[in-house]
Design a protein around this motif. Structure first.
Motif, short mmCIF file in Angstrom:
data_model
loop_
_atom_site.label_atom_id
_atom_site.label_comp_id
_atom_site.label_asym_id
_atom_site.label_seq_id
_atom_site.Cartn_x
_atom_site.Cartn_y
_atom_site.Cartn_z
N LEU A 193 0.83 -1.20 0.00
CA LEU A 193 0.00 0.00 0.00
C LEU A 193 0.86 1.25 0.00
O LEU A 193 1.87 1.34 0.71
N ALA A 194 0.46 2.24 -0.79
CA ALA A 194 1.14 3.53 -0.78
C ALA A 194 0.90 4.21 0.55
O ALA A 194 -0.21 4.14 1.11
N ALA A 195 1.90 4.88 1.07
CA ALA A 195 1.80 5.52 2.39
C ALA A 195 0.66 6.53 2.45
O ALA A 195 0.05 6.74 3.51
N ALA A 196 0.35 7.14 1.32
CA ALA A 196 -0.71 8.15 1.30
C ALA A 196 -2.11 7.54 1.36
O ALA A 196 -3.09 8.27 1.53
N ASP A 197 -2.20 6.21 1.25
CA ASP A 197 -3.50 5.56 1.16
C ASP A 197 -3.99 4.95 2.47
O ASP A 197 -4.99 4.24 2.49
N TYR A 198 -3.28 5.21 3.56
CA TYR A 198 -3.74 4.69 4.85
C TYR A 198 -3.19 5.54 5.99
O TYR A 198 -2.23 6.30 5.81
N THR A 199 -3.83 5.39 7.12
CA THR A 199 -3.36 5.99 8.37
C THR A 199 -3.19 4.88 9.38
O THR A 199 -4.08 4.03 9.53
N THR A 200 -2.07 4.86 10.08
CA THR A 200 -1.86 3.84 11.11
C THR A 200 -2.59 4.24 12.37
O THR A 200 -2.42 5.36 12.89
N ILE A 201 -3.43 3.34 12.86
CA ILE A 201 -4.20 3.58 14.07
C ILE A 201 -3.92 2.46 15.08
O ILE A 201 -3.43 1.39 14.72
N ALA A 202 -4.22 2.74 16.35
CA ALA A 202 -4.00 1.73 17.40
C ALA A 202 -4.87 0.50 17.11
O ALA A 202 -5.99 0.62 16.60
N PRO A 203 -4.36 -0.68 17.42
CA PRO A 203 -3.05 -1.00 18.02
C PRO A 203 -1.97 -1.31 16.98
O PRO A 203 -1.12 -2.11 17.22
N ASN A 204 -1.99 -0.75 15.83
CA ASN A 204 -1.07 -0.93 14.71
C ASN A 204 -1.79 -1.53 13.51
O ASN A 204 -1.34 -2.47 12.88
N ALA A 205 -2.96 -0.93 13.21
CA ALA A 205 -3.74 -1.33 12.04
C ALA A 205 -3.71 -0.22 11.00
O ALA A 205 -3.47 0.95 11.35
N LYS A 206 -3.96 -0.56 9.76
CA LYS A 206 -4.02 0.43 8.70
C LYS A 206 -5.48 0.75 8.38
O LYS A 206 -6.24 -0.13 7.95
#
Length: 510
Positions: A193-206
């Motif tokens: 996945l391109a970094a711009a296409d997700y946000t990392t949220i707790a507990p380490n999910a995209k």
């Protein structure tokens, strides 16, 4: 006196025999010489295509007996018959004369074909007023068309997409996904996945970019889908993806259940009955399950919309194009099974056909009458959108049709998505700049992928519905649907092509 009684008895017997014969056979059926040979498969497809172009849709009821027989000859001689006293008399348990009507039909077919009943009967559905039979003679179909208590007669194994030179081919119905191959929505590839296409949220999910377009991450403060069961009718679930298996309860996802079933018979022989199990042999079903309910994991993998909802999946077909006896039968059986499962509230199906199938229609209606909220994909294709609007069964009144749109301030369908008056909701699933679609779990463990089209839009909407129903567990299907509509970007003005538009999940759960 005795002689007179004997004469009356003889007359009565002749009248009874005559009536019985009239009900079984029609001596007036004359087949013109030009119709004694079946149409070619290409000629049949041309007539189907013409109906779609001129009328916007096709139903086998538009065909004459000769055309139906011709299609049957190109489909292993299988005929699917729906019977009942009226158009809505499809549920066997609610139809007091179902057994007698079925027996009468089978007796007529056996006599007309000159065959034993066991030789002509393939399946008698235990829940629906439907039978699948083998018919060789055109006279039999013409005779059936004259009978009462028949809702539809359809070729049971005619494969539209196997015929060349038609308007649409298997390669025209595909998902906007890197994992798609062979034009059937299937594939096992994985893409980082391109970094711009997700946000990392707790507990380490995209959390994929498209979730934020509908305020889903914020809606999780109010509901995560706990206590609601989503049923997915698709190509099954990957045995290689542990987050949709042994690690379904991972990270912030806990206390929920995952069940997998198989309804698809992987055989070229219509009379085969053993399914090949619940495992995904395509990849498409795995992607849909991920979009709807993948866990909020701690493995750096994409999370689904309703990450605490229960999931129940059915392998009902080999790919997204429901063409052929076993695929259509598998979908029908999956819907009746989900309809009979009291724990299931929501059904999502991201597969379909460009024209209606009687037995699938019966299955959808059966599940609907059991109170299920049914979401179906509006259609995803590369070159057929101009000819077909919303595909079947999303086109049914009992289904909620969903399609995908591009990332924009105004509603604009994705490159490969269908639209039309039947669409109820849309999901943003194609980026304006890169064209990237929605991040999902891949078929294989620790791998990711992108999937788009109306398929992922449908699974996403089913997930949002689970959030709403979990927040309001006493609500009815109608109340949940009304809340979704009120939370749409176009409400209260229904858009002619995109329904109520994009759902604001936060507003829907507040």
């Amino acid at each position: 006196m005795s002689k007179k009684l004997l004469q009356l008895s003889a007359i009565a017997l002749l009248v009874f025999a005559s009536c019985s014969r009239d009900e079984s056979f029609d001596d007036d059926i004359v087949i013109p010489t030009a119709q004694r040979q079946p149409l070619s498969a290409q000629e049949i497809n041309n007539r189907i295509d013409n109906a779609i172009q001129t009328k916007g849709s096709f139903n086998w009821k538009q065909f004459s007996g000769y055309e139906l027989w011709s299609a049957t000859m190109h489909g292993n001689h299988i005929v699917s018959i729906g019977f009942g006293a009226s158009a809505n008399d499809f549920e066997r348990a609610k139809s007091p004369r179902a057994t007698q009507t079925e027996n009468d039909l089978l007796d007529f077919i056996a006599a007309s074909e000159g065959a034993d009943r066991k030789a002509i009967l393939i399946e008698s559905d235990p829940f629906l007023n439907t039978v699948d039979v083998v018919i060789e003679k055109q006279e039999t179909i013409l005779g059936l068309l004259k009978k009462k208590n028949i809702r539809y007669i359809e070729p049971g194994d005619y494969r539209y997409f196997s015929v060349g030179n038609g308007m649409m081919k298997p390669g025209d119905l595909s998902e906007t996904s890197s994992s798609v191959s062979s034009g059937s929505g299937c594939g096992y590839d994985a893409v980082a996945l391109a970094a711009a296409d997700y946000t990392t949220i707790a507990p380490n999910a995209k959390a994929g970019w498209s979730l934020y377009q509908h305020n889903i991450p914020t809606a999780w403060n109010y509901s995560t889908g706990a206590g609601v069961t989503i049923g997915i009718v698709d190509t099954g679930l990957s045995p290689e993806q542990t987050l949709l298996g042994s690690s379904f309860n991972d990270g912030y996802s806990s206390g929920r259940t995952l069940q997998k079933f198989g309804a698809y018979v992987d055989s070229i022989w219509p009379w085969s009955t053993g399914t090949d199990g619940p495992n995904d042999g395509c990849g498409h079903g795995t992607s849909m399950a991920s979009a709807a309910a993948a866990p909020r994991n701690d493995n750096g993998m994409p999370v689904g919309v309703a990450y605490n909802a229960n999931l129940l999946t059915y392998r009902a077909a080999s790919n997204v194009v429901l063409d052929g006896y076993h695929e259509q039968n598998g979908v029908k059986n999956a819907f009746t099974a989900l309809g009979n499962n009291a724990s299931v509230k929501i059904i999502s199906m991201s597969m379909g056909h460009i024209f209606s199938v009687g037995k699938i229609s019966d299955g959808v209606k059966y599940a609907y009458n059991k109170g299920k909220l049914i979401f179906c994909a509006g259609g995803t294709s590369t070159s057929f959108t101009n000819f077909v609007g919303v595909i079947f069964p999303a086109s049914m009144a009992e289904a909620v049709a969903v399609t995908g749109v591009k990332e924009a301030t105004t509603l604009q369908k994705c490159d490969d998505c269908h639209s039309g008056s039947k669409i109820e909701f849309t999901v943003v699933m194609q980026r304006a700049g890169t064209g990237n679609t929605s991040p999902v779990l891949s078929y294989y463990n620790n791998e990711t992928d992108y999937v788009g089209g109306s398929s992922v839009a449908t699974a996403t909407t089913a997930g949002i519905a689970a959030l709403v129903w979990a927040k309001n567990p006493t609500w009815t299907r109608a109340q949940v649907l009304d809340k979704l509509r009120r939370s749409g970007s176009s409400y209260p003005n229904r858009n002619a092509e995109y329904g109520y538009g994009n759902i604001n999940a936060l507003a829907a759960v507040q």
